[in-house]
Design an enzyme around this catalytic site. Sequence first.
Site, PDB file in Angstrom:
ATOM      1  CD  GLU A  63     -16.982  -5.931 -32.471  1.00 12.23           C
ATOM      2  OE1 GLU A  63     -16.445  -6.837 -31.785  1.00 12.23           O
ATOM      3  OE2 GLU A  63     -17.814  -5.136 -32.027  1.00 12.23           O
ATOM      4  CB  CYS A 111     -14.105  -8.281 -29.576  1.00 16.16           C
ATOM      5  SG  CYS A 111     -14.864  -6.655 -29.333  1.00 16.16           S
TER       6      CYS A 111
END
Length: 465
Positions: A211, A245
């Site tokens: 990720e 993020c």
Amino acid sequence: MNRFTIQLDEIKAAYAAEPNPSLEVRLERIVRIEKMLRANEEKICKALIADFGIRHPIETQLAELQMVYQACKYARKHLKEWMKPVQVEVPLYLSSSEAWIQSQSIGVVGIISPWNYPIQLALVPAIAALAAGNRVWLKPSDRSSRTSGFLASLIQEYFHPSEFCVTTGGIEVAEQFAALAFNHLSFTGSEAIGKKVMRAAAENLTPVTLELGGKTPAIIDSTAKLQEAAASIVYGKLLNSGQTCIAPDYVLIEQNIQATFIQELQTAAQSQFSNPEELTGPIDDDQLQHWQHLVSDAVDRGAKAIPLLSNPAVGARRFEPVVLIDVSPQARVLHEEIFGPILPIVIVTDTAAAIAYVNSRPNPLALYWFGKSKKNMQRVLEETRSGGVTINDTLLHAVVESLPFGGIGASGMGACKGKAGFDAFSHAKPILEVRGLLGTSLFKGTQAAHPPYDKKTERLIRHLK
């Protein structure tokens, strides 16, 4: 053989002694994570304040602890169903046989977690790995050293090291960790480090889940309610001071509504984050300098910085959240992941131009679209690629446990939460039990295709066509 290799061998030996833990064992391990957090919530909040300087306990409750509790609850509710074999269709010539897919644990899962949400992003993938029946070895970030150290001590208290263990340390430890022969390796962090992790894992053919973030766009359609869109974007951008993020990285908007939108952003920011104790600080001086350099670089290239808050430098705040307009296409802020309270605004002429802008850049981890036009919304959904999408809000697709969470292309690969995480950390073993017609050997399996080949074999081929 170094100490890490020896430790991994010990964990693998413990796994080999119990390669298929029961539903009850898996559930008990998940419950232990819940108990561990509930008994230490206040201490965890204090550790995070020590790392960030400013981190409101309620923000920690919402963005860290609640996410872990939610993951535990969802896994406990659905794990029995996830573990069941899944029957699948067989071809007509095997109609008396039976086929199914069995989810099987894979062994030891390594997790390299980041500093921005050091509890949530360490434990959510661990929950999925434990639910799948694996052992877990965690390497948390050294940038959030106090929280990582405290989490390590908690896990050591609540888990045997052969079940779930933690190793702390800096870059050298991380490099050795990534090079270990795990059965699966999960990494959350930057694209640059993700490439290094993947290269290290490749030496052992270790499957990876990555990720990696990226530059998440927020597209403001001409039909959007600007007040609502601004409030959502401010929250998504300033939660954890943008050190998220999937924070909105930049805004795409038409020229004629830019001025009104900026006013709405300022109003929303003042409403939500006027208290300096509710705006999280940068994790360290390197992060602060990164933000300062991005703004100064953009301003030096002709951009205008507009403060989001009307009480500059109040209290202990070290950085003023800003909107950037008239940003040069060459500015660093449009090419590097910001990971901070800086919001560039890019002017586009219409939906097609917004789509083209997004598609001219690497696939983002998330995308946000605001508006009422179903036609324009559908165009954006169909013609762009991103890890996930929230429509008319920010962040929320990541909190829905039934939705997979992960990236695509440069923003990552795979998913590690909920059912998608269970699947990522399991082997979907295909199984076929061959049977003959009505319990006899008639028409059983490969029997009709056995040599010597003759007219009967030719008839079989024609039948299979």
